[in-house]
Write a protein that holds these residues in place. Structure first.
Motif, PDB file in Angstrom:
ATOM      1  N   VAL A 188       0.861  -1.185   0.000  1.00 54.92           N
ATOM      2  CA  VAL A 188       0.000   0.000   0.000  1.00 54.92           C
ATOM      3  C   VAL A 188       0.893   1.230   0.000  1.00 54.92           C
ATOM      4  N   PHE A 189       0.542   2.212  -0.833  1.00 58.59           N
ATOM      5  CA  PHE A 189       1.368   3.409  -0.992  1.00 58.59           C
ATOM      6  C   PHE A 189       1.404   4.234   0.290  1.00 58.59           C
ATOM      7  N   ASN A 190       0.238   4.611   0.791  1.00 56.86           N
ATOM      8  CA  ASN A 190       0.112   5.335   2.058  1.00 56.86           C
ATOM      9  C   ASN A 190      -1.317   5.201   2.560  1.00 56.86           C
ATOM     10  N   GLN A 191      -1.651   5.928   3.620  1.00 55.95           N
ATOM     11  CA  GLN A 191      -2.972   5.792   4.227  1.00 55.95           C
ATOM     12  C   GLN A 191      -4.107   6.232   3.294  1.00 55.95           C
ATOM     13  N   ASN A 192      -3.789   7.027   2.282  1.00 58.62           N
ATOM     14  CA  ASN A 192      -4.822   7.476   1.347  1.00 58.62           C
ATOM     15  C   ASN A 192      -5.028   6.503   0.186  1.00 58.62           C
ATOM     16  N   ASP A 193      -4.186   5.497   0.086  1.00 57.95           N
ATOM     17  CA  ASP A 193      -4.241   4.555  -1.031  1.00 57.95           C
ATOM     18  C   ASP A 193      -5.246   3.449  -0.726  1.00 57.95           C
ATOM     19  N   GLY A 194      -6.373   3.488  -1.436  1.00 56.60           N
ATOM     20  CA  GLY A 194      -7.395   2.473  -1.220  1.00 56.60           C
ATOM     21  C   GLY A 194      -7.523   1.490  -2.374  1.00 56.60           C
ATOM     22  N   LEU A 195      -6.576   1.494  -3.319  1.00 52.96           N
ATOM     23  CA  LEU A 195      -6.715   0.669  -4.522  1.00 52.96           C
ATOM     24  C   LEU A 195      -6.734  -0.823  -4.205  1.00 52.96           C
ATOM     25  N   GLN A 196      -5.783  -1.267  -3.368  1.00 51.23           N
ATOM     26  CA  GLN A 196      -5.709  -2.702  -3.069  1.00 51.23           C
ATOM     27  C   GLN A 196      -6.958  -3.178  -2.329  1.00 51.23           C
ATOM     28  N   ALA A 197      -7.397  -2.400  -1.338  1.00 52.34           N
ATOM     29  CA  ALA A 197      -8.595  -2.777  -0.575  1.00 52.34           C
ATOM     30  C   ALA A 197      -9.828  -2.810  -1.473  1.00 52.34           C
ATOM     31  N   ASP A 198      -9.911  -1.839  -2.397  1.00 56.42           N
ATOM     32  CA  ASP A 198     -11.061  -1.795  -3.293  1.00 56.42           C
ATOM     33  C   ASP A 198     -11.029  -2.968  -4.265  1.00 56.42           C
ATOM     34  N   TRP A 199      -9.822  -3.344  -4.746  1.00 58.32           N
ATOM     35  CA  TRP A 199      -9.721  -4.488  -5.660  1.00 58.32           C
ATOM     36  C   TRP A 199     -10.156  -5.759  -4.945  1.00 58.32           C
ATOM     37  N   ILE A 200      -9.710  -5.931  -3.697  1.00 54.91           N
ATOM     38  CA  ILE A 200     -10.097  -7.114  -2.926  1.00 54.91           C
ATOM     39  C   ILE A 200     -11.620  -7.193  -2.780  1.00 54.91           C
ATOM     40  N   LYS A 201     -12.239  -6.044  -2.503  1.00 61.25           N
ATOM     41  CA  LYS A 201     -13.692  -6.041  -2.332  1.00 61.25           C
ATOM     42  C   LYS A 201     -14.400  -6.372  -3.641  1.00 61.25           C
ATOM     43  N   ARG A 202     -13.874  -5.839  -4.746  1.00 57.90           N
ATOM     44  CA  ARG A 202     -14.476  -6.162  -6.049  1.00 57.90           C
ATOM     45  C   ARG A 202     -14.300  -7.652  -6.366  1.00 57.90           C
ATOM     46  N   LYS A 203     -13.169  -8.194  -5.999  1.00 61.66           N
ATOM     47  CA  LYS A 203     -12.860  -9.594  -6.306  1.00 61.66           C
ATOM     48  C   LYS A 203     -13.676 -10.556  -5.450  1.00 61.66           C
ATOM     49  N   THR A 204     -13.801 -10.242  -4.159  1.00 58.57           N
ATOM     50  CA  THR A 204     -14.404 -11.207  -3.223  1.00 58.57           C
ATOM     51  C   THR A 204     -15.753 -10.780  -2.666  1.00 58.57           C
ATOM     52  N   GLY A 205     -16.062  -9.483  -2.793  1.00 59.43           N
ATOM     53  CA  GLY A 205     -17.280  -8.981  -2.174  1.00 59.43           C
ATOM     54  C   GLY A 205     -17.142  -8.769  -0.680  1.00 59.43           C
ATOM     55  N   LYS A 206     -15.897  -8.869  -0.181  1.00 62.85           N
ATOM     56  CA  LYS A 206     -15.663  -8.751   1.253  1.00 62.85           C
ATOM     57  C   LYS A 206     -14.617  -7.676   1.557  1.00 62.85           C
ATOM     58  N   VAL A 207     -14.679  -7.165   2.785  1.00 63.80           N
ATOM     59  CA  VAL A 207     -13.630  -6.281   3.285  1.00 63.80           C
ATOM     60  C   VAL A 207     -12.644  -7.159   4.042  1.00 63.80           C
ATOM     61  N   ILE A 208     -11.403  -7.204   3.548  1.00 67.47           N
ATOM     62  CA  ILE A 208     -10.399  -8.097   4.117  1.00 67.47           C
ATOM     63  C   ILE A 208      -9.180  -7.285   4.531  1.00 67.47           C
ATOM     64  N   ALA A 209      -8.721  -7.485   5.748  1.00 70.17           N
ATOM     65  CA  ALA A 209      -7.517  -6.816   6.248  1.00 70.17           C
ATOM     66  C   ALA A 209      -6.311  -7.699   5.938  1.00 70.17           C
ATOM     67  N   ALA A 210      -5.615  -7.388   4.853  1.00 71.37           N
ATOM     68  CA  ALA A 210      -4.463  -8.192   4.436  1.00 71.37           C
ATOM     69  C   ALA A 210      -3.186  -7.689   5.116  1.00 71.37           C
ATOM     70  N   PRO A 211      -2.192  -8.555   5.316  1.00 71.66           N
ATOM     71  CA  PRO A 211      -0.883  -8.097   5.798  1.00 71.66           C
ATOM     72  C   PRO A 211      -0.332  -7.057   4.827  1.00 71.66           C
ATOM     73  N   THR A 212       0.213  -5.969   5.365  1.00 69.09           N
ATOM     74  CA  THR A 212       0.525  -4.818   4.516  1.00 69.09           C
ATOM     75  C   THR A 212       1.961  -4.343   4.647  1.00 69.09           C
ATOM     76  N   HIS A 213       2.613  -4.160   3.488  1.00 65.50           N
ATOM     77  CA  HIS A 213       3.869  -3.419   3.396  1.00 65.50           C
ATOM     78  C   HIS A 213       3.518  -1.991   2.969  1.00 65.50           C
ATOM     79  N   TRP A 214       4.081  -0.998   3.644  1.00 65.89           N
ATOM     80  CA  TRP A 214       3.862   0.392   3.252  1.00 65.89           C
ATOM     81  C   TRP A 214       5.013   0.815   2.337  1.00 65.89           C
ATOM     82  N   VAL A 215       4.695   1.041   1.064  1.00 62.05           N
ATOM     83  CA  VAL A 215       5.724   1.315   0.048  1.00 62.05           C
ATOM     84  C   VAL A 215       5.341   2.594  -0.699  1.00 62.05           C
ATOM     85  N   PRO A 216       5.811   3.769  -0.240  1.00 61.34           N
ATOM     86  CA  PRO A 216       5.402   5.043  -0.845  1.00 61.34           C
ATOM     87  C   PRO A 216       6.185   5.395  -2.117  1.00 61.34           C
TER      88      PRO A 216
END
Length: 289
Positions: A188-216
């Motif tokens: 995840v780029f930073n706290q404003n980056d919601g792309l990965q979370a949104d992709w997961i929700k589109r893929k699974t229909g669920k909100v999933i808290a994945a292990p995260t590397h912060w890579v700005p």
């Protein structure tokens, strides 16, 4: 009344980060720079520059510097068609990191008489910089115009949820399932980056808290995916070769993820920056959907 020589000095000090470098840019002595800033602070009865390394603006100092730079842009517009023989015109715009890494720079290079001050911000939040008056234009995902701004559609930046083949084999041996996504590290780029979370929700229909590397860093995302650090949403334009060579693979080739982008520009500055708007739209046509 403003003394625009003093305001130019203030803007130079804040832009370059030091009195000494500002003096070199302005072609005056460091003592002259100090005297101009002191006179300006006495006029307003307030500190405008924090004498740190690098120098920092107070709230009032930042407002005065922005006023000066916007006046320079407007004057440039009034002199359109004339040969530019005076100082460079500095323009501050907000741009998301992925656009900066893929298609913005050629547009900037097409405006050789401008100096760019880039504020890097997520496309979902870059319009906030316009709303606060801190930039004259922004590349944003917001279609609704900020008050006092004009909007120009640019196209959509296509993203690919991607990872290395080894990462896929380790974390998704039975496919990209909700359970696997809950355990596979993502970037995840930073706290404003919601792309990965949104992709997961589109893929699974669920909100999933994945292990995260912060890579700005946009390039850091690509490098991290290639190294097997994690999976992330990479601009497809940036990883075409890696995908073609099989060094990166898509988590789901059938799940298309496009982020529409718009150029919003302060309406009062629009005419003066017509060339910039044209260059941005021209460059966007080559890289965006």
């Amino acid at each position: 009344m403003f003394d625009y020589t003093q305001l130019a000095t203030l803007a130079a000090v804040l832009r370059t980060g030091s009195f000494e470098t500002a003096a070199a840019h302005l072609g005056v002595t460091q003592s002259a720079v100090s005297q101009r800033i002191k006179a300006l602070e006495e006029q307003f009865g307030a500190i405008l520059v924090l004498r740190e390394t690098p120098t920092q603006a107070t709230e009032l100092g930042a407002r005065l510097a922005r006023h000066y730079e916007q006046v320079q842009v407007l004057e440039r517009g009034l002199e359109a068609g004339k040969e530019q023989t005076g100082p460079w015109t500095s323009v501050r715009i907000a741009v998301n990191a992925d656009s900066l890494a893929t298609w913005i720079v050629p547009a900037m290079a097409d405006c050789p008489d401008l100096l760019f001050d880039i504020a890097v911000e997520d496309q979902d939040h870059s319009a906030d910089w316009l709303r606060r008056g801190e930039v004259v234009g922004a590349v944003t995902a917001r279609e609704k115009p900020v008050q006092g701004c004009d909007v120009h559609p640019l196209g959509a930046l296509r993203y690919c949820a991607s990872a290395s083949p080894a990462f896929m084999e380790r974390w998704f041996p039975d496919g990209v399932t909700a359970d696997a996504l809950a355990h596979a590290p993502t970037m995840v780029f930073n706290q404003n980056d919601g792309l990965q979370a949104d992709w997961i929700k589109r893929k699974t229909g669920k909100v999933i808290a994945a292990p995260t590397h912060w890579v700005p860093s946009t390039q850091g995302f690509v490098d991290g995916a290639l190294a097997g650090l994690g999976w992330g949403m990479n601009p497809e334009h940036l990883i075409r070769r890696e995908l073609a060579e099989g060094r990166l693979v898509s988590l789901d080739p059938d799940l298309v993820y496009d982020v529409p982008l718009f150029w919003q520009i302060n309406r009062h500055m629009g005419h003066a920056l017509t060339d910039l708007t044209r260059a941005l739209k021209r460059s966007a046509r080559t890289a965006l959907q």
